[in-house]
Enzyme design. Structure first.
Site, mmCIF file in Angstrom:
data_model
loop_
_atom_site.group_PDB
_atom_site.id
_atom_site.type_symbol
_atom_site.label_atom_id
_atom_site.label_comp_id
_atom_site.label_asym_id
_atom_site.label_seq_id
_atom_site.Cartn_x
_atom_site.Cartn_y
_atom_site.Cartn_z
ATOM 1 C CG ASN A 62 -6.119 -9.248 -1.619
ATOM 2 O OD1 ASN A 62 -6.261 -10.456 -1.634
ATOM 3 N ND2 ASN A 62 -7.018 -8.434 -1.089
ATOM 4 C CD GLU A 64 -6.765 -5.551 2.369
ATOM 5 O OE1 GLU A 64 -7.138 -5.422 3.552
ATOM 6 O OE2 GLU A 64 -7.549 -5.610 1.398
ATOM 7 C CB CYS A 73 -3.639 -5.874 -6.533
ATOM 8 S SG CYS A 73 -4.617 -4.376 -6.340
ATOM 9 C CD GLU A 75 -5.467 -8.704 -9.856
ATOM 10 O OE1 GLU A 75 -5.059 -8.362 -8.713
ATOM 11 O OE2 GLU A 75 -6.639 -8.549 -10.214
ATOM 12 C CB CYS A 112 -7.486 -2.344 -9.828
ATOM 13 S SG CYS A 112 -5.717 -2.385 -9.465
ATOM 14 C CB CYS A 115 -3.622 -5.018 -11.547
ATOM 15 S SG CYS A 115 -3.327 -5.212 -9.772
HETATM 16 N N1 THU Z 1 -7.518 -5.989 -5.117
HETATM 17 C C1 THU Z 1 -6.783 -6.900 -5.820
HETATM 18 O O1 THU Z 1 -6.064 -7.730 -5.253
HETATM 19 N N2 THU Z 1 -6.845 -6.851 -7.171
HETATM 20 C C2 THU Z 1 -7.586 -5.967 -7.884
HETATM 21 O O2 THU Z 1 -7.478 -5.924 -9.105
HETATM 22 C C3 THU Z 1 -8.515 -5.077 -7.200
HETATM 23 C C4 THU Z 1 -8.378 -5.007 -5.738
HETATM 24 C C5 THU Z 1 -7.422 -5.992 -3.658
HETATM 25 C C6 THU Z 1 -6.730 -4.786 -3.096
HETATM 26 C C7 THU Z 1 -7.315 -4.719 -1.717
HETATM 27 O O3 THU Z 1 -6.552 -5.577 -0.870
HETATM 28 C C8 THU Z 1 -8.707 -5.318 -1.866
HETATM 29 O O4 THU Z 1 -8.700 -6.022 -3.092
HETATM 30 C C9 THU Z 1 -9.816 -4.270 -1.911
HETATM 31 O O5 THU Z 1 -9.549 -3.277 -2.814
#
Ligand code: THU
Length: 160
Positions: A62, A64, A73, A75, A112, A115
């Site tokens: 991920n 940000e 994310c 994925e 999520c 994704c």
């Molecule tokens: N995140 C992911 O990388 N994958 C997911 O399926 C759920 C959330 C990340 C996004 C963000 O950077 C952090 O986790 C918190 O939500």
């Protein structure tokens, strides 16, 4: 009025050591990919690793952003990279591991909704299921034999 019932079947492994060796190795890549997460806002590191049918392993983590919705994310970072770099290859398996810097993440963390929708696009495109394995930092690992098990009633291009 009719009623529909939707059910799904998932496999649950007690820990990473119970996984077949090739999946353990893919999960190790996902765990390692967590180290490249850029997560200064959530302190939640996620790593994903894809095994392609050309034997390549593509990783993602991920990423940000101070403008929160601009982040992505793990994925989707991985799956879009696979699509960009190996557009003809099929994605066979995906391993995901997530770890919070604030607490011990000892339960499986599923991808999520956004994704799942993105992975669904590639499963439909390649007309072959993508096996998905997800875990926290330790503990149980959940397997789904196909993305479609994780996203009933998915939106697809048949209605466009
Ligand atoms: N995140 C992911 O990388 N994958 C997911 O399926 C759920 C959330 C990340 C996004 C963000 O950077 C952090 O986790 C918190 O939500």
């Amino acid at each position: 009025m009719d009623e529909i019932t939707i059910s799904t079947t998932l496999q649950v492994y007690d820990n990473i050591n119970e996984l077949p060796k090739d999946i353990q190795s893919l999960m190790d890549s996902a765990i390692e990919a967590r180290n490249n997460a850029y997560a200064p806002y959530s302190n939640f590191n996620v790593g994903a690793a894809l095994l392609l049918d050309n034997d390549e392993v593509v990783i993602g983590s991920n990423q940000e952003n101070a403008s929160y919705p601009s982040g992505l994310c793990a994925e989707r970072t991985a799956i879009y990279y696979a699509g960009a770099k190996y557009s003809k290859a099929k994605i066979l398996k995906m391993a995901i591991s997530a770890s919070s810097q604030n607490q011990v993440t000892d339960k499986p963390i599923p991808p999520c909704g956004a994704c799942r929708q993105s992975i669904a696009e590639y499963e439909i495109k390649q007309d072959q299921p993508i096996e998905i394995y997800f875990m926290g930092a330790k503990g149980k690992v959940v397997k789904s034999k196909s993305l479609s098990n994780l996203l009933p009633l998915l939106f697809d291009n048949s209605v466009l």
